[in-house]
Design an enzyme around this catalytic site. Structure first.
Site, PDB file in Angstrom:
ATOM      1  N   GLY A 197      -2.457  -1.252  -2.909  1.00  0.00           N
ATOM      2  CA  GLY A 197      -3.322  -0.917  -2.400  1.00  0.00           C
ATOM      3  C   GLY A 197      -3.563   0.919  -2.290  1.00  0.00           C
ATOM      4  CG  HIS A 226      -2.733   7.662   1.625  1.00  0.00           C
ATOM      5  ND1 HIS A 226      -2.748   7.373  -0.012  1.00  0.00           N
ATOM      6  CD2 HIS A 226      -1.390   6.948   2.504  1.00  0.00           C
ATOM      7  CE1 HIS A 226      -1.691   6.424   0.320  1.00  0.00           C
ATOM      8  NE2 HIS A 226      -0.586   6.733   1.808  1.00  0.00           N
ATOM      9  CB  ILE A 244      -0.307   0.188   0.962  1.00  0.00           C
ATOM     10  CG1 ILE A 244      -0.176  -0.331   2.397  1.00  0.00           C
ATOM     11  CG2 ILE A 244      -1.676  -0.953   1.681  1.00  0.00           C
ATOM     12  CD1 ILE A 244      -0.779   0.295   3.820  1.00  0.00           C
ATOM     13  CB  SER A 245       1.202   4.344   1.234  1.00  0.00           C
ATOM     14  OG  SER A 245       1.711   5.761   0.778  1.00  0.00           O
ATOM     15  CG  ASN A 246       6.065   5.654  -0.819  1.00  0.00           C
ATOM     16  OD1 ASN A 246       5.302   6.307  -1.324  1.00  0.00           O
ATOM     17  ND2 ASN A 246       6.711   5.924  -0.239  1.00  0.00           N
TER      18      ASN A 246
END
Length: 571
Positions: free
Chosen positions: A272, A518, A248-250
């Site tokens: 994600g 987020h 997820i994210s980075n």
């Protein structure tokens, strides 16, 4: 499939049973919910198990919504007691100045019939356990090994004044006396070599350019670890072992970059809320520096109400004034400046939903923290070389730098997020005039994107190195993103990535989740809990659907806009 060629160093093997399992280090769901971190018996010299337990607690707390009644552990997710072994090591990307961390968790009940590995990368700039709530929580209870990479960032800070960094086991060690995860090219005692060096900012490697390779190396290390852990079923190869990547994210951006790599080593990808820079989107550095300047003022617009209290402070009014003085907003009074700042963000692609969810990032000064670190990373700047004069240090109450103590250094590896401020380390800069002392530094950071000169060209060249390409043909890929994401807005990242991949003929599936932003961990705040839902359940569901596709040919999930009802009711 080509043979493994990565060389691993500083290898360690540890056993985790009884009150020190793989997934929660013995804390269980109740222990993870405790607000205070697990204590060290000796604050300056924690044991290895104390460090690991605290790092796992910190990374669970930073990623998952663990609030009682929120559903974690009851409606979705797992904190099962999973005994097993951990294998850890350093590895390098060819040409890199610094190593990065790899970790593989092998459960005792590894499913020898399925032979599965879940490979992941830390979200944000977190340390090696930075995706345990994502990949570990899904893979370990299923009998899969889980492979982690910190993708060249992480919490291996280096004390420039003391000449001390973080060793392979997470303990503090003096440079030259142990193999360190990060030792910057800045000898202690030089005038510019003071304070704290942060790996993501100061490695001079631009690690984001190699995220895909970091993920591939983690998968290679998993096969290496499985050969050691399960010699009776060896060899483990990419041909006989299933590899599913998730992040997820980075970490989501990293697994999408891994999907580009040639070869059939990877069987499926779930990403994600990915930070991914694709054709037609916007780079993280571009929209972060824009948000850092304009968002504090724009969030005063009453049309964006309701917002958390952090969004409406006197400092925000001071920002509006400085923006007008710099010619960055127009109007005859503060009310007009607010409306114009809001209008400019909308015009550049920010939805009102993203602005509302981004209010806490603005209030927590997260935009500046990201911009400071990434400017240095993209430009491959070393210690004391930041083009806008920023650095990091332990700070006194009036925000003046000071030397760190043994007890403070001991917490960095476990408590840090990889991007200061946090874990006692703050941002150092030369403040400009009140009422907005950070404004000058933010203007400098923004000019590295919009301006000219050697520093701007150097930073933009680093950004160009992270542009994504389509995934390998035939690889199942599912992208999951919250429509209200205020840190990595969907319009700048997932939407253009999916469009680019589909234009190239790739079969990428896209779930857009209403009322998800987020940070699942922010759902512990009453305002966010009332307005949003967690994204992790949808990431886990996407993994389940991909697994069913690989197991028995079930169809991959269709593209969907998933309608939801926020916890506080309709919006």
């Amino acid at each position: 499939m080509a043979a493994i060629t990565t060389a691993f160093s500083a290898e360690l093997e540890t056993f985790h049973h009884d009150d020190d399992d793989l997934l929660t280090a013995g804390l269980g769901l109740d222990g993870l919910r405790v607000m205070a971190p697990p204590a060290f018996a000796d604050a300056a010299r924690p044991t290895l198990s104390e460090l690991r337990r605290r790092a796992i607690w910190s990374n669970w707390r930073g990623i998952a919504d663990l609030v009682p009644g929120g559903g974690y552990g009851d409606l979705y997710g797992s904190t099962a007691d999973v005994p097993g072994r951990e294998f850890s090591a350093f590895a390098r990307i060819d040409g890199a100045r610094q190593p990065h961390r790899l970790l593989v968790q092998v459960p005792d009940d590894f499913d020898t019939g399925k032979r599965c590995v879940v490979v992941t990368a830390s979200s944000g700039s977190r340390g090696i356990y930075g995706a345990i709530a994502v990949a570990g929580a899904w893979g370990l209870p299923k009998g899969c090994a889980v492979a982690y990479t910190d993708k060249g960032a992480g919490t291996d800070y280096f004390d420039l004044d003391a000449g001390k960094g973080i060793a392979a086991d997470g303990t503090v060690a003096t440079a030259g006396e142990a193999a360190l995860a990060f030792a910057p090219d800045a000898p202690a005692g030089e005038a510019t070599a003071r304070g704290v060096a942060v790996k993501h900012a100061h490695s001079q490697d631009n690690p984001e350019a190699d995220w895909g390779l970091h993920v591939r190396q983690a998968a290679e290390f998993a096969l290496h670890a499985l050969d050691k852990a399960r010699p009776g079923e060896a060899p483990f190869t990419f041909d006989n072992t299933r590899i599913i990547a998730v992040g997820i994210s980075n970490g989501g951006g990293a697994v999408l970059r891994a999907a580009e790599l040639e070869g059939d080593w990877l069987d499926a990808v779930v990403a994600g809320e990915p930070n991914i820079d694709a054709e037609g989107g916007r780079s993280l550095y571009d929209y972060t520096t824009e948000a850092a300047l304009l968002m504090p003022c724009a969030l005063l617009d009453q049309t964006l109400a309701p917002l958390p209290a952090a969004a409406g402070s006197a400092a925000s009014l001071g920002r509006c004034s400085r923006l007008r003085m710099a010619g960055l907003v127009e109007g005859d009074d503060a009310a007009a400046w607010v409306v114009d700042a809001h209008r400019r963000l909308n015009a550049s692609g920010w939805s009102d939903e993203a602005l509302k969810a981004g209010a806490l990032s603005s209030g927590f000064d997260l935009w500046r923290a990201i911009a400071v670190t990434y400017a240095s990373a993209y430009g491959r700047y070393g210690v004391g070389q930041h083009p806008c004069g920023f650095g990091f240090a332990v700070l006194n109450e009036p925000f003046s730098p000071r030397a760190s103590s043994d007890a403070e250094r001991a917490t960095w590896w476990a408590d840090g997020s990889g991007i200061p401020p946090g874990a006692g380390v703050g941002i150092v800069e030369m403040p400009t005039a009140v009422p907005d002392p950070t404004f000058g530094g933010l203007q400098c950071l923004r000019a590295l994107w919009t301006g000219e000169g050697d520093a701007a060209h150097r930073v933009r060249a680093g950004v160009a190195e992270v542009r994504a390409a389509p995934p390998r043909a035939g690889l199942p890929v599912v992208v999951v993103h919250g429509t209200d994401d205020g840190l990595v807005p969907m319009a700048f990242s997932s939407q253009p990535y999916v469009a680019m991949a589909k234009a190239a003929g790739r079969d990428v599936r896209f779930w857009q989740v209403r009322n998800a932003q987020h940070f699942d961990a922010f759902l512990g705040l009453p305002d966010y809990a009332a307005r949003y839902l967690p994204l992790l359940p949808y990431v886990y569901e996407a993994l389940d659907r991909v697994e069913a596709h690989l197991d028995n040919g079930a169809p991959l999930p269709a593209d969907a806009v998933i309608e939801t009802t926020p916890r506080g009711g309709s919006r």
